[in-house]
Design a protein around this motif. Structure first.
Motif, PDB file in Angstrom:
ATOM      1  N   ASN A 165       0.816  -1.217   0.000  1.00  0.00           N
ATOM      2  CA  ASN A 165       0.000   0.000   0.000  1.00  0.00           C
ATOM      3  C   ASN A 165       0.854   1.273   0.000  1.00  0.00           C
ATOM      4  OD1 ASN A 165       0.934  -0.471   2.575  1.00  0.00           O
ATOM      5  ND2 ASN A 165      -0.931   0.161   3.604  1.00  0.00           N
TER       6      ASN A 165
ATOM      7  N   LEU B 177       1.052   3.867  -2.172  1.00  0.00           N
ATOM      8  CA  LEU B 177       0.348   5.115  -2.478  1.00  0.00           C
ATOM      9  C   LEU B 177      -0.445   5.604  -1.262  1.00  0.00           C
ATOM     10  CD1 LEU B 177      -0.345   7.327  -4.444  1.00  0.00           C
ATOM     11  CD2 LEU B 177      -2.072   5.841  -5.434  1.00  0.00           C
ATOM     12  N   GLU B 178      -1.161   4.699  -0.611  1.00  0.00           N
ATOM     13  CA  GLU B 178      -1.918   5.062   0.585  1.00  0.00           C
ATOM     14  C   GLU B 178      -0.975   5.571   1.688  1.00  0.00           C
ATOM     15  OE1 GLU B 178      -4.368   2.716   4.083  1.00  0.00           O
ATOM     16  OE2 GLU B 178      -4.364   1.869   2.071  1.00  0.00           O
TER      17      GLU B 178
ATOM     18  N   ARG C  59       0.192   9.104   0.933  1.00  0.00           N
ATOM     19  CA  ARG C  59      -0.877  10.070   1.214  1.00  0.00           C
ATOM     20  C   ARG C  59      -1.046  10.285   2.712  1.00  0.00           C
ATOM     21  NH1 ARG C  59      -4.535   7.775  -3.643  1.00  0.00           N
ATOM     22  NH2 ARG C  59      -3.842   9.262  -5.221  1.00  0.00           N
TER      23      ARG C  59
ATOM     24  N   ASP D 233      -1.282  -0.468 -13.195  1.00  0.00           N
ATOM     25  CA  ASP D 233      -2.169   0.551 -12.637  1.00  0.00           C
ATOM     26  C   ASP D 233      -1.566   1.181 -11.385  1.00  0.00           C
ATOM     27  OD1 ASP D 233      -4.042   0.258 -14.637  1.00  0.00           O
ATOM     28  OD2 ASP D 233      -5.500  -0.823 -13.400  1.00  0.00           O
ATOM     29  N   ALA D 234      -0.937   0.358 -10.545  1.00  0.00           N
ATOM     30  CA  ALA D 234      -0.330   0.866  -9.316  1.00  0.00           C
ATOM     31  C   ALA D 234       0.803   1.844  -9.620  1.00  0.00           C
ATOM     32  CB  ALA D 234       0.178  -0.294  -8.456  1.00  0.00           C
TER      33      ALA D 234
ATOM     34  N   GLN E 184       1.194   3.626 -12.444  1.00  0.00           N
ATOM     35  CA  GLN E 184       0.594   4.836 -13.028  1.00  0.00           C
ATOM     36  C   GLN E 184      -0.022   5.713 -11.946  1.00  0.00           C
ATOM     37  OE1 GLN E 184       0.952   6.019 -15.999  1.00  0.00           O
ATOM     38  NE2 GLN E 184       1.738   4.245 -17.080  1.00  0.00           N
ATOM     39  N   ALA E 185      -0.701   5.108 -10.979  1.00  0.00           N
ATOM     40  CA  ALA E 185      -1.307   5.871  -9.882  1.00  0.00           C
ATOM     41  C   ALA E 185      -0.237   6.542  -9.035  1.00  0.00           C
ATOM     42  CB  ALA E 185      -2.183   4.955  -9.020  1.00  0.00           C
ATOM     43  N   LEU E 186       0.856   5.830  -8.775  1.00  0.00           N
ATOM     44  CA  LEU E 186       1.960   6.424  -8.021  1.00  0.00           C
ATOM     45  C   LEU E 186       2.546   7.614  -8.771  1.00  0.00           C
ATOM     46  CD1 LEU E 186       3.991   6.435  -5.684  1.00  0.00           C
ATOM     47  CD2 LEU E 186       5.331   4.750  -6.984  1.00  0.00           C
TER      48      LEU E 186
ATOM     49  N   ALA F 293       1.164   9.532 -10.937  1.00  0.00           N
ATOM     50  CA  ALA F 293       0.197  10.638 -10.945  1.00  0.00           C
ATOM     51  C   ALA F 293       0.138  11.332  -9.589  1.00  0.00           C
ATOM     52  CB  ALA F 293      -1.185  10.124 -11.335  1.00  0.00           C
ATOM     53  N   ALA F 294       0.352  10.583  -8.507  1.00  0.00           N
ATOM     54  CA  ALA F 294       0.239  11.149  -7.161  1.00  0.00           C
ATOM     55  C   ALA F 294       1.486  11.901  -6.710  1.00  0.00           C
ATOM     56  CB  ALA F 294      -0.064  10.035  -6.162  1.00  0.00           C
TER      57      ALA F 294
END
Length: 175
Positions: free
Chosen positions: A66, A68-69, A72, A101-102, A104-106, A108-109
């Motif tokens: 986790n 990305l979580e 944040r 996806d993980a 790409q999300a990282l 973007a964040a």
């Protein structure tokens, strides 16, 4: 102002020690986001060596999946050091998660983070072509992940013999 710094290099190139020193130039206290899962004695020894090198200025948070979580949740707590992306990637792949996806999300964040993020990753594609399909898939995924995160990073360093070689930002050339 936040920024993302990526430090890559080969095995035992000194990238983690460089990342730790760099993070502490940005703040006197830092959050160490550990992605390793201790599954054998060798990994336990590696983790212990990393922990022994760090002092009281570090708070450790475990995030094998986790990431990305965790970024944040720790944003606003000061500089964060993620060690390392390639272990995170292997955790995702071996767990059957959608690593693309993980990643790409990282990516973007990262620009949305208020506090600096220093990220360690391995450069695994400089050796021979692996013999088995899983190792080849991991090598390819790692290379793609590193390209995506490097594009999102403000600075990128290559660790060579314990020394940082800055590779981004450089003058951008059209190829």
């Amino acid at each position: 102002m936040s920024k993302t710094i990526l430090i890559t290099g080969g095995a035992r190139s000194g990238k983690s020690a460089l990342a730790e020193r760099h993070a502490l130039t940005l703040a006197s206290q830092a959050v160490y986001i550990a992605t390793a899962e201790v599954r054998d004695d060798e990994m336990a020894e590696r983790v212990a060596l990393h922990q022994a090198r760090r002092g009281d200025e570090w708070r450790t948070v475990h995030a094998p999946l986790n990431l990305l979580e965790t970024l944040r949740k720790t944003d606003g707590c000061g500089v964060r050091l993620v060690d390392c992306l390639t272990l995170w990637l292997s955790n995702l792949m071996l767990g059957g998660h959608d690593w693309q996806d993980a990643v790409q999300a990282l990516a973007a964040a990262l620009p949305e983070q208020r506090d600096p993020v220093v990220i360690v990753t391995n450069e695994v594609g400089a050796g021979i072509v692996p013999e088995n399909a899983l190792a080849r898939a991991y090598r390819d995924a790692s290379g793609l992940m590193n390209q995506i995160i490097a594009a999102a990073a403000d600075e990128v360093y290559l660790a060579v013999c314990g020394l940082p070689l800055k590779v981004k930002p450089n003058e951008q050339h059209a190829f």
